[in-house]
Structures are given as structure tokens and as C-alpha cells.
Enzyme design. Structure first.
Site, PDB file in Angstrom:
ATOM      1  N   SER A 110       0.835  -1.202   0.000  1.00  0.00           N
ATOM      2  CA  SER A 110       0.000   0.000   0.000  1.00  0.00           C
ATOM      3  C   SER A 110       0.866   1.248   0.000  1.00  0.00           C
ATOM      4  CB  SER A 110      -0.876  -0.018   1.253  1.00  0.00           C
ATOM      5  OG  SER A 110      -1.431   1.254   1.488  1.00  0.00           O
ATOM      6  N   ASN A 111       0.287   2.332  -0.464  1.00  0.00           N
ATOM      7  CA  ASN A 111       0.976   3.638  -0.381  1.00  0.00           C
ATOM      8  C   ASN A 111       1.240   4.006   1.077  1.00  0.00           C
ATOM      9  OD1 ASN A 111      -1.093   5.978   0.517  1.00  0.00           O
ATOM     10  ND2 ASN A 111      -2.211   4.418  -0.621  1.00  0.00           N
ATOM     11  N   TYR A 135      -1.053  -0.072  10.148  1.00  0.00           N
ATOM     12  CA  TYR A 135      -1.430  -0.707   8.885  1.00  0.00           C
ATOM     13  C   TYR A 135      -0.290  -0.601   7.857  1.00  0.00           C
ATOM     14  CZ  TYR A 135      -3.637  -0.898   4.260  1.00  0.00           C
ATOM     15  OH  TYR A 135      -3.929  -1.182   2.949  1.00  0.00           O
ATOM     16  N   SER A 164      -5.029   4.311  -4.467  1.00  0.00           N
ATOM     17  CA  SER A 164      -6.439   4.261  -4.087  1.00  0.00           C
ATOM     18  C   SER A 164      -7.181   3.533  -5.194  1.00  0.00           C
ATOM     19  CB  SER A 164      -6.991   5.683  -3.927  1.00  0.00           C
ATOM     20  OG  SER A 164      -6.151   6.440  -3.071  1.00  0.00           O
ATOM     21  N   ARG A 173      -6.926  14.047  -3.549  1.00  0.00           N
ATOM     22  CA  ARG A 173      -5.735  13.203  -3.388  1.00  0.00           C
ATOM     23  C   ARG A 173      -5.720  12.063  -4.418  1.00  0.00           C
ATOM     24  NH1 ARG A 173      -5.292   8.641  -0.349  1.00  0.00           N
ATOM     25  NH2 ARG A 173      -3.180   7.952   0.124  1.00  0.00           N
TER      26      ARG A 173
HETATM   27  C1  15L Z   1      -5.176   1.754   1.419  1.00  0.00           C
HETATM   28  O1  15L Z   1      -4.181   1.048   1.547  1.00  0.00           O
HETATM   29  C2  15L Z   1      -6.494   1.362   1.981  1.00  0.00           C
HETATM   30  O2  15L Z   1      -6.688  -0.040   1.947  1.00  0.00           O
HETATM   31  C3  15L Z   1      -7.655   2.074   1.350  1.00  0.00           C
HETATM   32  O3  15L Z   1      -8.773   1.928   2.190  1.00  0.00           O
HETATM   33  C4  15L Z   1      -7.354   3.562   1.095  1.00  0.00           C
HETATM   34  O4  15L Z   1      -7.198   4.234   2.304  1.00  0.00           O
HETATM   35  C5  15L Z   1      -6.093   3.686   0.284  1.00  0.00           C
HETATM   36  O5  15L Z   1      -5.029   3.005   0.878  1.00  0.00           O
HETATM   37  C6  15L Z   1      -5.686   5.147   0.077  1.00  0.00           C
HETATM   38  O6  15L Z   1      -4.640   5.570   0.567  1.00  0.00           O
HETATM   39  O7  15L Z   1      -6.430   5.859  -0.589  1.00  0.00           O
END
Ligand code: 15L
Length: 268
Positions: A110-111, A135, A164, A173
Site C-alpha cells: 500500500s501507499n 497498517y 487508491s 488526493r
Molecule cells: C489503502 O491502503 C487502503 O486499503 C484504502 O482503504 C485507502 O485508504 C487507500 O489506501 C488510500 O490511501 O487511498
């Protein structure tokens, strides 16, 4: 592709989406797994399983060629919940993959593994991790874990730092972070099929002009995003985020400002 592919998190948002989209593009031997059975059709193969339980992970990974690992808590949660579900769950899955000789793992990073980088910093696959939450920390751990299993046990992996992934961008964003369902499917497909991959970090983003990420590594692997957040109207996107000044500074947005007790000036 006829080889058996396991999709974890198959009852969830992105795991569920991929479970269907991979079938659509020709994967004929998919097995879905999750804690609960949700939105699974009769003709689809599915096994209930808990990643926290090594016996379950050993069972679900039998005879599997590649794993698309999207089974995790997808947002910030307590340290304990993240530790159990995301960190231990992912560890169990990789260990079961090693025992059962799984060849590849596509990891939903994830970002938020790099969320504390400023929005003015352009990142690539070599940029340092900068988790913005428990997370995000679990995603940074997953990236390191997959690199270790690649180097030590030759289990090939692709970590997709997903921005996202939504049907359409919903706030400003997302003009930088959005990835369409089809583009994410394309990246996962490359991760499963690419012939000379070892361990890869790529950004899960469509072709967005306002992107903070240099995704040339993904392009080298053959990624050709078809979608872009650019075609969505800036004005029509909600301005919610603008109320949170700290979130505006960092790539992880509101994940960075939640429960923040630090000092912004040191986060350069
Ligand atoms: C994620 O990793 C999440 O799973 C998602 O719910 C969003 O928050 C997304 O990043 C984001 O940064 O937009």
C-alpha cells in the site's frame, strides 16, 4: 492460465474484485479464500480459511502455483489486530507457500508503506519505506518478508504499493493515487506471468499526471495503464481532505495525521 492460483481476501473489496476479474481475463483455476464467504458464486471454488492459523494456510496453499495475497485488514486498526491479521497472517501464508512449493506471490502492499514521504518528493521502487500507521507498517513488513522469501527460497514476488483502488476517484488526493480496477488487474496478471521477475516493488497507480510516483519499473515489466484520474473533474471531487492541513503535506493523507503525536518539522 490453467495453473492453480489462490486469491486471499476473496470476499473483500479488492480480493473479491480480482477473484472475478482474473477469471474474466482467462484464469480458469482460481481458488478463493477468506474468513467469511461473501459474494461467491456457486461455480467459483472457495475455501474458508483463517490466515492466523498455520494449518489453514497449509491446506489452502496445496498444489498452488501463485498466490494473490489481498487478505488483510485494509485500514488502520489497533496494534494487536494489525499484528495478528496482517503481520502474522502474512507470515503464515509465506511459510505455507514455502512448504508447499508455491512459485510466486503477488502482495497487496500500500501507499501507506511510504505514507510519511512529503507530497513534494517523487518516489520510485528504490525509495525508503516510510510507514504512516500500524497498517502501513504491516505493509512495509510484507514487502521485506517477500524480499526475504525471494532471496532465500526463490519464491518470486511482486509487491504492489496500491494507491487508491476505487471505481472512480473520490477526492483530490486520488488525482495522484487512483488506480482503476482494470489497471490493478493488469499489474497482478504481470506479477503472475512475468518470466524473469525476482522481487519487485511497483506502484499501483493508473496513468495520473499528478502522480507522486515514478513507476518506470512497472512499465519495464510491461505495465501499460489504460486509465487515468486526469479525466475526472477536479471541481466535482470532494474537498474533505482540505480541512486537514497535515494530511495535505504527506502522501498517506489522513493516515498520517490520525493519532499524531510527533513533530511535523522533523518529517522531511
Ligand atoms: C489503502 O491502503 C487502503 O486499503 C484504502 O482503504 C485507502 O485508504 C487507500 O489506501 C488510500 O490511501 O487511498
Amino acid at each position: 492460465m490453467k495453473k492453480k492460483i489462490l486469491v486471499t481476501g476473496a470476499s473483500g473489496h479488492l480480493g473479491g474484485m480480482l477473484f472475478k476479474s482474473l477469471a474474466r481475463i482467462g484464469y480458469s483455476n482460481l481458488l478463493g479464500t477468506d474468513l467469511k464467504k461473501k459474494n461467491i458464486q456457486k461455480k467459483e471454488k472457495f475455501i474458508l480459511g483463517n490466515l492466523k492459523n498455520i494449518k489453514d494456510t497449509l491446506k489452502m496453499t496445496k498444489g498452488v502455483y501463485a498466490i494473490v495475497h489481498f487478505g488483510a485488514i485494509p485500514i488502520e486498526d489497533t496494534q494487536q489486530n494489525i499484528l495478528q491479521n496482517n503481520i502474522i497472517g502474512t507470515y503464515n501464508l509465506f511459510e505455507a507457500a514455502r512448504v508447499n512449493k508455491v512459485k510466486r506471490i503477488i502482495f497487496a502492499s500500500s501507499n501507506h508503506a511510504i505514507g510519511f514521504h512529503r507530497r513534494t518528493t517523487r518516489l520510485n521502487e528504490l525509495s525508503t519505506q516510510r510507514p504512516d500507521s500500524h497498517y502501513g507498517l504491516s505493509k512495509a513488513f510484507g514487502e521485506d518478508l517477500s524480499r526475504f522469501y525471494a532471496d532465500k527460497f526463490n519464491i518470486k514476488s511482486m509487491c504492489i504499493r496500491i494507491g487508491s483502488c476505487l471505481k472512480v476517484p473520490e477526492d483530490r488526493r486520488h488525482l495522484s493515487t487512483w488506480i482503476s480496477y482494470d489497471d490493478l488487474t493488469q499489474l497482478v496478471d504481470i506479477g503472475i506471468k512475468h518470466k524473469s521477475m525476482h522481487h519487485e516493488i511497483v506502484y499501483g497507480a493508473s496513468k495520473n499526471k499528478k502522480s507522486w510516483w515514478n513507476n518506470s519499473r512497472a512499465y519495464k515489466l510491461g505495465y501499460k495503464p489504460k486509465d487515468s484520474a486526469d479525466r475526472f473533474n477536479l471541481k466535482s471531487l470532494s474537498k474533505n481532505e482540505y480541512k486537514d492541513k497535515m494530511a495535505l503535506l504527506f502522501q498517506g493523507g489522513v493516515f498520517t495525521s490520525a493519532n499524531f503525536k510527533g513533530n511535523i518539522k522533523y518529517i522531511k
